[in-house]
Design an enzyme around this catalytic site. Structure first.
Site, mmCIF file in Angstrom:
data_model
loop_
_atom_site.group_PDB
_atom_site.id
_atom_site.type_symbol
_atom_site.label_atom_id
_atom_site.label_comp_id
_atom_site.label_asym_id
_atom_site.label_seq_id
_atom_site.Cartn_x
_atom_site.Cartn_y
_atom_site.Cartn_z
ATOM 1 N N GLN A 1 32.947 -33.772 9.823
ATOM 2 C CA GLN A 1 31.651 -34.329 10.193
ATOM 3 C C GLN A 1 30.499 -33.822 9.332
ATOM 4 O OE1 GLN A 1 31.089 -36.786 12.345
ATOM 5 N NE2 GLN A 1 33.293 -36.912 12.749
ATOM 6 N N LYS B 1 35.030 -40.541 5.986
ATOM 7 C CA LYS B 1 33.738 -40.174 6.570
ATOM 8 C C LYS B 1 32.645 -40.134 5.498
ATOM 9 C CE LYS B 1 35.756 -38.584 10.516
ATOM 10 N NZ LYS B 1 35.562 -39.064 11.880
ATOM 11 N N HIS C 1 37.188 -30.790 17.820
ATOM 12 C CA HIS C 1 37.944 -32.032 17.918
ATOM 13 C C HIS C 1 39.389 -31.674 18.257
ATOM 14 C CE1 HIS C 1 40.009 -35.647 16.364
ATOM 15 N NE2 HIS C 1 38.850 -36.278 16.415
ATOM 16 N N CYS D 1 37.621 -37.562 21.265
ATOM 17 C CA CYS D 1 38.663 -36.583 20.903
ATOM 18 C C CYS D 1 38.125 -35.153 21.019
ATOM 19 C CB CYS D 1 39.209 -36.841 19.505
ATOM 20 S SG CYS D 1 40.146 -38.369 19.363
#
Length: 404
Positions: A201, A224, A121, A362
């Site tokens: 993530q 997240k 990212h 991104c």
């Protein structure tokens, strides 16, 4: 097995409509939704004990301080950090990475080398580029293959006695690839390099053990993981956090201040200048409670079923290409259909109540590798269903027909 219908009742937003259609939320890689149990914690804080922490002798301040520090301990236990003061509250993953990058400005010199991966990212690329500009260090990149996997033989070749830092995401936000970070960390340590893992993530889908990984820094964001935005975590080994200088100056991060000299507080407060996101920190702990109650093994198993089902159904569509076919991946599917621009498909899907992400996510170097402007990304969480995927497939076919 998960009782998904019961779980869905915990998320008020899943009951709403978008453009007259029931919401189908497949943009979880950007941010997850928040269960009522966490919303209640936020409301309770502002309704009953909103106060500044650590400095107050009055009851509200003490209650807020206790709740905030108890949440830090929850985070410590979740990630199995050795000490609670190795958990630094931040504004999120990007803030955490910049904190470490800023600290290494005084530790690197010209000719030192740092390594990132091609799957990163932008937040795990740009701060290191800025660090190289400040210090004269050299940035090197672990390349990727067509499947969206890192070429580890090339990583081996990049490592040498000049390597000081290695930065890799645990899971790619754009492709869903799960990187073999255990091996990456071990090999970096063999040449004396420190390792930062971007866990933004990974943390919604699995439960990292920072001691078992032997990682030097691990970062993530609460939003997240069913928590609020604007708060996250930097885990750092005690010895590394003691080496790094403070990131910001102000209240809370000091021991003593005079106009002649300031001395800094110990960990974790050295890195937590100013009034923090108190409510966010408390809600972060509540979100981890919620997800641990469901169980990360249960979450992973169910989300893998969603990934397999979604992949199978999408591949039945003529002209559809999936980007990111790593053997080890999580519930993210990036794809395009023929020459149709992903933005156009995403816009039509939104009119049908379906939220997906379109663009380069991104992660522009990944898109440049595939020579595409971006992808449509559908990302699933444990509150999504196969029935939602079926509806998504029908809507996608309508969008393709309208745009063909």
């Amino acid at each position: 097995m998960l009782d998904v219908q019961k779980i869905r009742k915990d998320f008020p937003i899943l009951n709403r409509t978008v453009n007259g259609k029931p919401l189908i939320y497949f943009d979880n890689a950007a941010t997850s939704q928040t269960p009522q149990q966490v919303i209640d914690v936020i409301v309770d804080y502002y309704s009953n004990y909103n106060a500044n922490i650590h400095r107050g002798v009055h009851s509200l301040s003490q209650e807020a301080t206790d709740a905030y520090e108890q949440a830090r301990i929850k985070i410590q236990k979740h990630f199995n950090a050795k000490h609670s003061y190795e958990i630094i509250y931040t504004a999120g993953t990007t803030h955490s990475i910049n904190l470490v990058a800023n600290g290494f400005s005084s530790l690197l010199k010209k000719g030192d080398e740092i390594i990132v991966s091609a799957l990163e990212h932008h937040s795990n690329i740009v701060p290191w580029q800025m660090l190289c500009e400040r210090t004269g260090a050299i940035l090197k990149v672990i390349p990727m293959n067509e499947n969206g996997e890192l070429i580890l033989s090339d990583y081996d070749a990049l490592l040498n006695e000049h390597t000081k830092l290695v930065f890799v995401n645990h899971i790619s936000n754009a492709l869903g690839t799960i990187n073999p970070i255990e091996s990456i960390i071990e090999k970096a340590h063999a040449v004396g390099a420190a390792v930062l893992i971007d866990g933004a993530q990974s943390c919604p889908h699995l439960k990292p053990d920072v001691q078992a990984l032997d990682v030097d820094f691990y970062v993530c964001s609460a939003h997240k993981i069913c928590g609020p935005t604007g708060v996250g975590m930097l885990y750092g080994k005690e010895e590394w956090l003691n080496k790094l200088p403070p990131y910001q100056g102000g209240g809370e991060m000091i021991a003593e201040v005079s106009f002649e000299k300031t001395t800094y507080a110990g960990l974790p407060h050295k890195f937590e200048a100013g009034t923090p996101n108190i409510c966010g920190g408390i809600a972060f702990g509540a979100a981890l409670d919620y997800m641990n109650n469901i169980g990360f093994e249960n979450i992973a198993k169910y989300e893998n079923e969603l990934l397999a089902y979604g992949t199978e159904q999408l591949l039945k569509i003529e002209g559809l290409k999936i980007y990111g076919t790593a053997k080890e991946k999580t519930s993210v599917i990036s794809f395009n259909v023929g020459t149709i621009h992903p933005y156009d498909i995403g816009t039509i899907l939104d009119k049908m109540g379906i939220a997906v992400r379109t663009g380069h996510h991104c992660a522009q170097p990944i898109m440049d590798f595939y020579k595409i402007p971006g992808t449509i990304r559908a990302s699933f969480m444990f509150y999504n269903t196969k029935e939602e995927i079926d509806t998504f497939i029908v809507a996608l076919k309508k969008a393709i027909m309208m745009l063909s």
